[in-house]
Design a protein around this motif. Sequence first.
Motif, mmCIF file in Angstrom:
data_model
loop_
_atom_site.group_PDB
_atom_site.id
_atom_site.type_symbol
_atom_site.label_atom_id
_atom_site.label_comp_id
_atom_site.label_asym_id
_atom_site.label_seq_id
_atom_site.Cartn_x
_atom_site.Cartn_y
_atom_site.Cartn_z
ATOM 1 N N THR A 19 45.835 39.802 38.403
ATOM 2 C CA THR A 19 44.409 39.658 38.095
ATOM 3 C C THR A 19 44.060 38.221 37.729
ATOM 4 O O THR A 19 43.022 37.683 38.158
ATOM 5 C CB THR A 19 44.008 40.601 36.944
ATOM 6 O OG1 THR A 19 44.435 41.928 37.254
ATOM 7 C CG2 THR A 19 42.503 40.598 36.739
ATOM 8 N N ILE A 20 44.946 37.575 36.957
ATOM 9 C CA ILE A 20 44.713 36.167 36.616
ATOM 10 C C ILE A 20 44.762 35.305 37.873
ATOM 11 O O ILE A 20 43.944 34.389 38.063
ATOM 12 C CB ILE A 20 45.757 35.673 35.583
ATOM 13 C CG1 ILE A 20 45.557 36.416 34.250
ATOM 14 C CG2 ILE A 20 45.638 34.158 35.359
ATOM 15 C CD1 ILE A 20 46.665 36.157 33.234
ATOM 16 N N MET A 21 45.695 35.615 38.769
ATOM 17 C CA MET A 21 45.774 34.878 40.035
ATOM 18 C C MET A 21 44.482 35.016 40.822
ATOM 19 O O MET A 21 43.966 34.037 41.389
ATOM 20 C CB MET A 21 46.941 35.413 40.874
ATOM 21 C CG MET A 21 48.304 34.911 40.448
ATOM 22 S SD MET A 21 48.629 33.181 40.863
ATOM 23 C CE MET A 21 48.625 33.203 42.661
ATOM 24 N N GLU A 22 43.940 36.222 40.866
ATOM 25 C CA GLU A 22 42.740 36.461 41.669
ATOM 26 C C GLU A 22 41.486 35.870 41.027
ATOM 27 O O GLU A 22 40.575 35.406 41.727
ATOM 28 C CB GLU A 22 42.561 37.962 41.896
ATOM 29 C CG GLU A 22 43.651 38.564 42.785
ATOM 30 C CD GLU A 22 43.556 40.073 42.920
ATOM 31 O OE1 GLU A 22 44.306 40.640 43.722
ATOM 32 O OE2 GLU A 22 42.735 40.687 42.197
ATOM 33 N N GLU A 23 41.441 35.873 39.702
ATOM 34 C CA GLU A 23 40.250 35.391 39.006
ATOM 35 C C GLU A 23 40.303 33.902 38.700
ATOM 36 O O GLU A 23 39.265 33.247 38.556
ATOM 37 C CB GLU A 23 40.042 36.166 37.701
ATOM 38 C CG GLU A 23 39.745 37.647 37.885
ATOM 39 C CD GLU A 23 38.414 37.898 38.577
ATOM 40 O OE1 GLU A 23 37.524 37.020 38.489
ATOM 41 O OE2 GLU A 23 38.262 38.960 39.216
ATOM 42 N N GLY A 24 41.536 33.363 38.576
ATOM 43 C CA GLY A 24 41.668 31.943 38.230
ATOM 44 C C GLY A 24 41.209 31.626 36.831
ATOM 45 O O GLY A 24 40.908 30.477 36.502
ATOM 46 N N SER A 25 41.150 32.663 35.991
ATOM 47 C CA SER A 25 40.643 32.480 34.626
ATOM 48 C C SER A 25 41.132 33.625 33.761
ATOM 49 O O SER A 25 41.045 34.789 34.168
ATOM 50 C CB SER A 25 39.116 32.424 34.621
ATOM 51 O OG SER A 25 38.598 32.625 33.323
ATOM 52 N N VAL A 26 41.638 33.303 32.566
ATOM 53 C CA VAL A 26 42.095 34.344 31.641
ATOM 54 C C VAL A 26 40.909 35.155 31.125
ATOM 55 O O VAL A 26 40.975 36.371 31.026
ATOM 56 C CB VAL A 26 42.870 33.722 30.462
ATOM 57 C CG1 VAL A 26 43.170 34.779 29.390
ATOM 58 C CG2 VAL A 26 44.170 33.093 30.957
ATOM 59 N N SER A 27 39.805 34.492 30.852
ATOM 60 C CA SER A 27 38.650 35.202 30.291
ATOM 61 C C SER A 27 38.069 36.176 31.314
ATOM 62 O O SER A 27 37.728 37.316 30.970
ATOM 63 C CB SER A 27 37.587 34.202 29.822
ATOM 64 O OG SER A 27 37.160 33.388 30.908
#
Length: 326
Positions: A19-27
Amino acid sequence: MRLEEISKLDIKLLVAFVTIMEEGSVSRAAERLNLTQPALSKSLQRLRELFNDALFTRQAYGLSPTTRANELHEQIRPILKSLTSLMAPISLDVKNLNRRFRLAVGESELENFIEPLLDHLYQEAPNVRISISTWNDNSIEGLLNSSIDIGISTLATTPAHIRTKLVGYTEGCVVLNTKHPLFDQDSLSLDDLLSHHFVTHHIKHNNSNYYFYNTLQKLQQQGYDLEPTLETESLMVAMKAVKRGMAFIVSRSIGELFQKVMCEKSEFFPVKLLPIPKEVSELDTYNDSHPIQMCWHERDNNDLAHRWFREKIIQLMRETPWITAP
């Protein structure tokens, strides 16, 4: 990575990583997963420790994956896809089901469903095959050792690991043709039955599960010797006996089959069906309303194909005029 190291993996960590890979953001990844940002940041720290790599570096536009993260992403995506398939509800494609079911069924019970079952399989499940044997004293062992998939009989008890379901109730009848001295009567007494020759089908004196066995014992205790002139497992033999004037004690489904077949044959005399004598029914544990049980091994209970097949048989049996549903 050894098996003990694999045990350290948490599927939730893999989901967080992708999910972090796909969003590029932790938030944004935390929002998508309905988690707090600190909780997801903690998961990211565990991933870094697990794979001994930073995985992501902070850039002005967001997080940038490391080379190792890109490699992991290619490996983890198919794993999560397989896990998604693993957790998906199991479905059954009856049209393409390729399987053989082995049945052990008494002739009387078989008559209740075999014709509509064959029609249904031909139309809806053309690759399904069936093997049918006669229910006997060894059939329970067949269920236990997997040589039989489904049994249908008038069982009273079954061993552990054998499941049962009550299909319904069936009754018996007496088949007579015009050569029998009592053909013109509308009913038979026990004395009528005993005073003439009669034939029975599948009465096994050594099988206490057979529904007529206890009734025979009770009649003998009252001084009646209800011993058939002929016992046979062959309907052809029984048909010849009826042709020669014997009464035939059998289930109503087989009785009506006899009536139809014999009336269509020019060399046979017409036949009629009469109820079981009242004296016999009153001694019968089930009052001539005999329970038909389906049984199968516990190992097959949640098998979708097995469940579909046994429920189809029960449905077809309950749709016949010879089975009274429970």
